[in-house]
Each structure stands twice: as C-alpha cells, then as structure tokens.
Design an enzyme around this catalytic site. Structure first.
Site, mmCIF file in Angstrom:
data_model
loop_
_atom_site.group_PDB
_atom_site.id
_atom_site.type_symbol
_atom_site.label_atom_id
_atom_site.label_comp_id
_atom_site.label_asym_id
_atom_site.label_seq_id
_atom_site.Cartn_x
_atom_site.Cartn_y
_atom_site.Cartn_z
ATOM 1 N N GLU A 15 0.823 -1.221 0.000
ATOM 2 C CA GLU A 15 0.000 0.000 0.000
ATOM 3 C C GLU A 15 0.854 1.267 0.000
ATOM 4 O O GLU A 15 1.690 1.447 0.893
ATOM 5 C CB GLU A 15 -0.919 -0.006 1.236
ATOM 6 N N LYS A 38 -7.244 -0.697 11.607
ATOM 7 C CA LYS A 38 -6.619 -1.104 10.339
ATOM 8 C C LYS A 38 -5.411 -0.219 10.067
ATOM 9 O O LYS A 38 -4.376 -0.691 9.607
ATOM 10 C CB LYS A 38 -7.639 -1.012 9.190
ATOM 11 N N ASP A 64 4.689 -14.316 11.713
ATOM 12 C CA ASP A 64 3.378 -14.824 11.297
ATOM 13 C C ASP A 64 2.325 -13.736 11.495
ATOM 14 O O ASP A 64 1.811 -13.537 12.589
ATOM 15 C CB ASP A 64 3.071 -16.070 12.149
ATOM 16 N N HIS A 82 -2.647 10.609 0.428
ATOM 17 C CA HIS A 82 -2.729 9.224 -0.013
ATOM 18 C C HIS A 82 -2.774 9.145 -1.536
ATOM 19 O O HIS A 82 -2.048 8.371 -2.149
ATOM 20 C CB HIS A 82 -3.991 8.603 0.585
HETATM 21 P P1 NDP Z 1 10.133 -23.144 15.362
HETATM 22 O O1 NDP Z 1 9.381 -24.411 15.188
HETATM 23 O O2 NDP Z 1 11.094 -22.779 14.289
HETATM 24 O O3 NDP Z 1 10.839 -23.228 16.769
HETATM 25 C C1 NDP Z 1 11.733 -22.271 17.192
HETATM 26 C C2 NDP Z 1 13.088 -22.899 17.280
HETATM 27 O O4 NDP Z 1 14.027 -21.881 17.541
HETATM 28 C C3 NDP Z 1 13.140 -23.886 18.448
HETATM 29 O O5 NDP Z 1 13.036 -25.191 17.968
HETATM 30 C C4 NDP Z 1 14.504 -23.585 19.058
HETATM 31 O O6 NDP Z 1 15.423 -24.624 18.906
HETATM 32 C C5 NDP Z 1 15.087 -22.467 18.240
HETATM 33 N N1 NDP Z 1 15.750 -21.496 19.098
HETATM 34 C C6 NDP Z 1 17.041 -21.113 18.982
HETATM 35 N N2 NDP Z 1 17.358 -20.180 19.914
HETATM 36 C C7 NDP Z 1 16.236 -20.000 20.647
HETATM 37 C C8 NDP Z 1 15.939 -19.154 21.752
HETATM 38 N N3 NDP Z 1 16.847 -18.359 22.288
HETATM 39 N N4 NDP Z 1 14.687 -19.174 22.251
HETATM 40 C C9 NDP Z 1 13.731 -19.976 21.695
HETATM 41 N N5 NDP Z 1 13.963 -20.813 20.667
HETATM 42 C C10 NDP Z 1 15.208 -20.834 20.127
HETATM 43 O O7 NDP Z 1 9.171 -21.895 15.537
HETATM 44 P P2 NDP Z 1 8.073 -21.609 16.613
HETATM 45 O O8 NDP Z 1 7.854 -22.739 17.559
HETATM 46 O O9 NDP Z 1 8.399 -20.287 17.177
HETATM 47 O O10 NDP Z 1 6.770 -21.526 15.718
HETATM 48 C C11 NDP Z 1 6.615 -20.466 14.824
HETATM 49 C C12 NDP Z 1 6.113 -21.000 13.507
HETATM 50 O O11 NDP Z 1 4.938 -21.790 13.723
HETATM 51 C C13 NDP Z 1 5.718 -19.894 12.579
HETATM 52 O O12 NDP Z 1 6.289 -20.186 11.313
HETATM 53 C C14 NDP Z 1 4.186 -20.017 12.515
HETATM 54 O O13 NDP Z 1 3.709 -19.576 11.264
HETATM 55 C C15 NDP Z 1 3.966 -21.475 12.728
HETATM 56 N N6 NDP Z 1 2.680 -21.923 13.251
HETATM 57 C C16 NDP Z 1 1.759 -21.044 13.822
HETATM 58 C C17 NDP Z 1 0.582 -21.512 14.333
HETATM 59 C C18 NDP Z 1 -0.347 -20.551 15.005
HETATM 60 O O14 NDP Z 1 -0.027 -19.390 15.126
HETATM 61 N N7 NDP Z 1 -1.528 -20.969 15.452
HETATM 62 C C19 NDP Z 1 0.250 -22.955 14.295
HETATM 63 C C20 NDP Z 1 1.291 -23.764 13.725
HETATM 64 C C21 NDP Z 1 2.450 -23.259 13.232
HETATM 65 P P3 NDP Z 1 15.483 -25.852 19.914
HETATM 66 O O15 NDP Z 1 14.527 -26.833 19.338
HETATM 67 O O16 NDP Z 1 16.888 -26.247 19.887
HETATM 68 O O17 NDP Z 1 15.039 -25.358 21.266
#
Ligand code: NDP
Length: 436
Positions: free
Chosen positions: A87, A274, A290, A388
């Site tokens: 936009e 919005k 997300d 705009h």
């Molecule tokens: P990930 O599955 O990528 O998990 C985050 C990873 O980051 C962890 O596995 C962790 O590794 C790693 N990590 C490294 N450093 C850190 C730190 N300092 N603190 C925390 N984690 C760390 O992502 P999320 O679990 O955050 O999930 C986000 C994704 O899920 C987005 O892409 C979203 O679109 C999607 N999603 C959203 C939904 C919703 O909103 N309802 C439903 C389903 C999916 P380690 O494993 O080693 O700890």
C-alpha cells in the site's frame, strides 16, 4: 558519529535518492553490511529450492515492495525500520510521524514477560469440579510432561511453568456443551513458540485425559497472547502539531476526539485499528513473522471489553501535550519459522541490529502508534486523500499501462487533475503517447 547523527547525515532526503543510492546510504549509516547490501541486487529473492520446501504445490514466489521507515527513536535508540507492504503512503506516514516525535523523546515502550498460552480442550468430563481438583493437584506432573516433550526450551531457560483451568458450563439456549479448558503457560524465549507449544500440548493430552476422565478435542497454542503484551507511549507539545489551517491545540483536541470516536463506534474502530495494522503487519511481514497470528490476537484484544474498540488512546496531558498509547499482544519471534533462511527476513533483522524478540516487540508496537498518529492527524485536518492519492498516483499510472519515464509523467499530471482515477490515468497516458 552516533547512529542517529549518521542517519541524519546519510539518510536525509532518502525518498529522493535512487534505489541504489538508498542502499548505499544504509551501508554508510552503519545499519546494513556491504555483504547484505548485495542481496538487494536480486531483490531478496527466495531460491527456488527454499521456496519449494516452504509450502505445498509451490509454483512461484509472490513479491511485495520492501522499504524502510526512517527517523524512529525508540527507547532512546535510532532505527531504520524495514517494512514489506503493497500500500502506498504507509512508509511515508510512519517516517513522518517518527520524525515529528523524535525531538520529544520518540517512543517509550514496556513489554510483559514473553509467556505464550497452549490449550487442551476437554469434553465429556464425568465430573468437572472433581476433574478441576485432580488437574490442579497434578500441576507439577503436567508441567513436567510438557517440558519433557520439548526439553531444549527448558535448557535455554524457558518452558512451561503454570497451568490454569477454565470451566465453561453447558448453555442450552446457545446449544453448546460443557467444556473444561486447560491452559498451559509457556516461556518460549526468543521464539514465537507455536510449534514448541503445539508439541507440548499434544504430548500432555493422554495424561490430561486420564486425570480428568474426559476426552480431549484438541491441544494447540492460543493466538490470543494476553500474557505477551507490548505497550508504546509518546508525547508531543501541541505547538508542534499546528498546520497552515489549524492551531496546534485544535489539532490535538481533534485527535483526542477521534480517539474517543474509535472507542465508542466499532465501525470507526475497525478502520482506526486497520491503520495501526498497516504499520504493524508491514514490519511483522518484513521480519519473517506470522502476521495472521498477530492480526488474530490484536483484533481479539480490541474486543476484550465485549465491544470492538480502538487499540490506541490519545489524550491531553497535564501540561497540554498530546499523549498517545498503544498496547497489543505481540507474540513475535526473533528466531524460528522462516526467519533464519528467508533473505528478506534476514536483512530486516540486520537493519534493526538483530534485536531480541523483546526489543522487536518494542519496535513493532511503536510503528503501530506512529502509523495511527499519522492517519488520525491527516483525517482530522486535511483529510486522508490528499496525501494518499498523491502517492497512489504512481500505482494508477502503472495500472493504466505507463512504463519507464511515463510513470512519473503520468503520475505528476494525475496529481494536478481534478479526477484522480484509472480512467483519467489512461487518458493522460494516451494523450502523452500521441504527443510523442
Ligand atoms: P520453530 O518451530 O522454528 O521453533 C523455534 C526454534 O528456535 C526452536 O526449535 C529452538 O530450537 C530455536 N531457538 C534457537 N534459539 C532460541 C531461543 N533463544 N529461544 C527460543 N527458541 C530458540 O518456531 P516456533 O515454535 O516459534 O513456531 C513459529 C512458527 O509456527 C511460525 O512459522 C508459525 O507460522 C507457525 N505456526 C503457527 C501456528 C499458530 O499461530 N496458530 C500454528 C502452527 C504453526 P530448539 O529446538 O533447539 O530449542
């Protein structure tokens, strides 16, 4: 030279520079490395291989313009804020509000502990009151089972630490049955945590079913992140708000009135919010987060009183200043999802100095407040269309078929025309081509 000074020096008249000059200015001002600057030459393209592995049935990549909003002073740090948005006028409006507030301290923020909520929804519970007691007594065991399912987050210093239970009685009139909903509170540290929490919630289902005697309908994260809130505040003397046609006090008072209107009228509140989301979504998208999750949570938060209301509050301070405040749930991540491999997201984080998730929340909520200010100020003074449509004229010129230099020529003529629309743009283009 401090970043702020460097920015002022190299980033001034940024919008008048060519694209390559803008990238060079970001490098010179110290917010972008030479190496990362090269990524802009291929428009931050996702490689075919990565794109294909990100979604199903992938055919191509869908691009959005990526720019920076300038002049942001947030908790005494200067930022060039990346935005991905289609936009026109959003980046300009954010930059202009940030410039106006910067001499008065910019934006100050506060964030709560980053705690996310997971849910197990139970049905067919033989005795809900008994189940609540049993589940409460087993809190430590449930938390242990959740943390055992994702031990790495516990090793990093986070993980599940509390449960709560919400008993929803059968509503015969509404035709809804009784539910018992278990909430698990999880510290996901630098991650948004959806996958971490979903893993935990599914892992505790057998235990929770056994303890409650009920059946689990589902176990999943809640996007209503009421335990992960970010607040931005700002203030400005009314004298700084004066325009050619309005005194500063008038502008301040009209902004306060506009804020009240968006509290009491949902039709206005939706449009008001919005405008806030114009800024928030653009940064959330640019940083690889997300935006559906953020939007869903933000709009639910706007309805927390039972009526959809404005998310910002603008008031007259005790000394006559205009004072603004915005609080929203902001469960964004600094890691996770596509953040580490999406070229646009990587550069966006670099431009912001690779902030922690907490700092990124502060930046995003400040952009939302700035964006809201610009929109309301325009609405209660000149109206939003003047600024705009001036920026929209380029999009109209392109839609009419203008190419290369024609875009600016048609756009400038459109800006002077009485009817700024596609039909006029086509007429201008046709007559320009005939005169060539
Ligand atoms: P990930 O599955 O990528 O998990 C985050 C990873 O980051 C962890 O596995 C962790 O590794 C790693 N990590 C490294 N450093 C850190 C730190 N300092 N603190 C925390 N984690 C760390 O992502 P999320 O679990 O955050 O999930 C986000 C994704 O899920 C987005 O892409 C979203 O679109 C999607 N999603 C959203 C939904 C919703 O909103 N309802 C439903 C389903 C999916 P380690 O494993 O080693 O700890």
């Amino acid at each position: 030279m401090e970043l702020e000074d460097k920015e002022t020096h190299y980033l001034s008249k940024f919008y008048q520079k060519s694209k390559s000059e803008r990238i060079e200015a970001l490098v010179k001002s110290g917010v972008l490395s030479e190496e990362s600057a090269k990524a802009f030459t291929d428009d931050l393209q996702l490689s075919a291989e990565i794109a294909d592995s990100m979604i199903e049935n992938q055919l191509a990549t869908y691009q959005l313009p990526f720019g920076v909003a300038l002049n942001f002073l947030i908790d005494d740090e200067a930022y060039a804020v990346p935005m991905a948005i289609e936009e026109p006028s959003v980046v300009a409006a954010a930059s202009s509000a940030a410039k106006l507030f910067a001499p008065y301290g910019g934006f100050k923020t506060a964030t709560t502990t980053r705690t996310m909520i997971g849910q197990v929804i139970l049905t067919d519970i033989p005795d809900c009151l008994q189940a609540i007691k049993v589940l409460e007594d087993a809190e430590a065991t449930i938390i242990q089972a959740a943390n055992d399912a994702h031990p790495s987050i516990v090793r990093r210093g986070g993980g599940a630490d509390v449960i709560s239970l919400n008993h929803i009685k059968e509503d015969i009139a509404a035709g809804t049955p009784e539910f018992l909903i278990l909430h698990l509170y999880v510290k996901t540290l630098e991650a948004m945590g959806a996958n971490i929490i979903n893993t935990m919630m599914e892992a505790i289902i057998p235990l929770v079913e056994e303890l409650s005697g009920g059946k689990a309908l589902m176990g999943i994260l809640s996007n209503y992140a009421t335990e992960c809130l970010a607040t931005a505040t700002c203030r400005i003397p009314s004298t700084a708000l004066a325009t050619n046609d309005w005194s500063g006090e008038e502008v301040r008072d009209r902004i306060v009135l506009a804020s009240h209107a968006a509290v009491v009228d949902p039709y206005r509140a939706v449009t008001h919010n919005k405008g806030i989301m114009n800024g928030i979504d653009a940064v959330v998208i640019a940083t690889g987060n997300d935006w559906r999750a953020i939007s869903a949570g933000v709009h639910a938060y706007a309805s927390r009183s039972g009526q959809y209301r404005s998310l910002t509050n603008w008031s007259k301070g005790e000394n006559g200043d205009l004072v603004g405040e915005l609080t929203i749930p902001l469960p964004i991540g600094a890691v996770g999802g596509s953040i580490s491999f999406h070229p646009g997201a990587k550069i966006a984080h670099e431009l912001l100095g690779n902030p922690s998730a907490d700092t990124l929340e502060s930046i995003i909520v400040s952009v939302g407040l700035a964006q809201n200010f610009s929109a309301i100020r325009a609405l209660v003074t000149d109206g939003i269309q003047r600024g705009h449509m001036a920026l929209h004229s380029r999009s109209l010129a392109i839609s009419a078929g203008a190419q290369g230099d024609e875009i600016m020529i048609v756009s400038e003529k459109l800006n002077q025309s009485k009817n700024m629309n596609l039909a006029t743009a086509k007429e201008i283009l046709e007559s320009f081509r005939q005169s060539e």
